[in-house]
Design a protein around this motif. Structure first.
Motif, PDB file in Angstrom:
ATOM      1  N   ASP A 189       0.865  -1.181   0.000  1.00  0.00           N
ATOM      2  CA  ASP A 189       0.000   0.000   0.000  1.00  0.00           C
ATOM      3  C   ASP A 189       0.901   1.229   0.000  1.00  0.00           C
ATOM      4  O   ASP A 189       1.452   1.610   1.030  1.00  0.00           O
ATOM      5  CB  ASP A 189      -0.902  -0.005   1.228  1.00  0.00           C
ATOM      6  N   VAL A 190       1.065   1.846  -1.166  1.00  0.00           N
ATOM      7  CA  VAL A 190       1.976   2.976  -1.332  1.00  0.00           C
ATOM      8  C   VAL A 190       1.607   4.125  -0.403  1.00  0.00           C
ATOM      9  O   VAL A 190       2.473   4.804   0.131  1.00  0.00           O
ATOM     10  CB  VAL A 190       1.979   3.455  -2.802  1.00  0.00           C
TER      11      VAL A 190
ATOM     12  N   THR B 240      -6.015   8.116 -10.235  1.00  0.00           N
ATOM     13  CA  THR B 240      -5.357   6.812 -10.151  1.00  0.00           C
ATOM     14  C   THR B 240      -4.052   6.847  -9.362  1.00  0.00           C
ATOM     15  O   THR B 240      -3.409   5.813  -9.204  1.00  0.00           O
ATOM     16  CB  THR B 240      -5.078   6.274 -11.566  1.00  0.00           C
ATOM     17  N   ASP B 241      -3.650   8.018  -8.868  1.00  0.00           N
ATOM     18  CA  ASP B 241      -2.414   8.116  -8.093  1.00  0.00           C
ATOM     19  C   ASP B 241      -2.544   7.244  -6.847  1.00  0.00           C
ATOM     20  O   ASP B 241      -3.496   7.382  -6.086  1.00  0.00           O
ATOM     21  CB  ASP B 241      -2.165   9.570  -7.690  1.00  0.00           C
TER      22      ASP B 241
ATOM     23  N   ASP C 138      -8.665   6.325  -0.825  1.00  0.00           N
ATOM     24  CA  ASP C 138      -9.547   5.527  -1.680  1.00  0.00           C
ATOM     25  C   ASP C 138     -10.842   6.241  -2.039  1.00  0.00           C
ATOM     26  O   ASP C 138     -11.407   6.010  -3.105  1.00  0.00           O
ATOM     27  CB  ASP C 138      -9.874   4.191  -1.017  1.00  0.00           C
ATOM     28  N   ASP C 139     -11.338   7.117  -1.154  1.00  0.00           N
ATOM     29  CA  ASP C 139     -12.623   7.770  -1.401  1.00  0.00           C
ATOM     30  C   ASP C 139     -12.495   9.104  -2.137  1.00  0.00           C
ATOM     31  O   ASP C 139     -13.477   9.824  -2.293  1.00  0.00           O
ATOM     32  CB  ASP C 139     -13.396   7.958  -0.087  1.00  0.00           C
ATOM     33  N   ALA C 140     -11.295   9.440  -2.640  1.00  0.00           N
ATOM     34  CA  ALA C 140     -11.111  10.673  -3.405  1.00  0.00           C
ATOM     35  C   ALA C 140     -11.777  10.535  -4.762  1.00  0.00           C
ATOM     36  O   ALA C 140     -11.696   9.495  -5.409  1.00  0.00           O
ATOM     37  CB  ALA C 140      -9.627  10.984  -3.578  1.00  0.00           C
ATOM     38  N   ALA C 141     -12.454  11.599  -5.182  1.00  0.00           N
ATOM     39  CA  ALA C 141     -13.155  11.605  -6.468  1.00  0.00           C
ATOM     40  C   ALA C 141     -12.712  12.815  -7.277  1.00  0.00           C
ATOM     41  O   ALA C 141     -12.178  13.787  -6.726  1.00  0.00           O
ATOM     42  CB  ALA C 141     -14.662  11.645  -6.241  1.00  0.00           C
ATOM     43  N   ALA C 142     -12.944  12.759  -8.575  1.00  0.00           N
ATOM     44  CA  ALA C 142     -12.613  13.891  -9.435  1.00  0.00           C
ATOM     45  C   ALA C 142     -13.339  15.130  -8.922  1.00  0.00           C
ATOM     46  O   ALA C 142     -14.512  15.075  -8.559  1.00  0.00           O
ATOM     47  CB  ALA C 142     -13.025  13.597 -10.870  1.00  0.00           C
TER      48      ALA C 142
ATOM     49  N   VAL D   1      -8.236  14.919 -10.727  1.00  0.00           N
ATOM     50  CA  VAL D   1      -8.810  14.826 -12.070  1.00  0.00           C
ATOM     51  C   VAL D   1      -8.804  13.368 -12.510  1.00  0.00           C
ATOM     52  O   VAL D   1      -8.077  12.548 -11.963  1.00  0.00           O
ATOM     53  CB  VAL D   1      -8.036  15.689 -13.103  1.00  0.00           C
ATOM     54  N   GLU D   2      -9.641  13.044 -13.493  1.00  0.00           N
ATOM     55  CA  GLU D   2      -9.673  11.680 -14.041  1.00  0.00           C
ATOM     56  C   GLU D   2      -8.456  11.516 -14.874  1.00  0.00           C
ATOM     57  O   GLU D   2      -7.638  10.842 -14.959  1.00  0.00           O
ATOM     58  CB  GLU D   2     -10.908  11.444 -14.899  1.00  0.00           C
TER      59      GLU D   2
END
Length: 76
Positions: A3-4, A42-43, A48-52, A75-76
């Motif tokens: 898990d980075v 995707t970074d 985990d719950d971060a969204a654009a 961003v996506e």
């Protein structure tokens, strides 16, 4: 699998939930939300719950100021 986001060399990444804090940062630098530096969804360091569209606060260790806080737009 590693898990980075939990690695000791990866700075703390948190989602800024407080709109007042975001507005304060944008006003301080006289920029719009879309002018913030970008970070891809995707970074692997992102929560985990971060969204654009979310703003991320990154707190890094600094030799000169103890801690440096930067903001990124997801961003996506």
């Amino acid at each position: 699998m590693v898990d980075v986001g939990q690695h000791t060399l990866v700075p703390e990444h948190t989602i800024v939930e407080d709109d007042a804090e975001i507005d304060e940062v944008l006003a301080e630098y006289d920029v719009r939300r879309t002018d913030l530096p970008k970070i891809k969804r995707t970074d692997p360091a992102l929560p985990d719950d971060a969204a654009a569209g979310d703003v991320i606060r990154i707190v890094r260790d600094s030799r000169t100021t103890d801690q440096a806080v930067v903001y990124r737009l997801v961003v996506e």
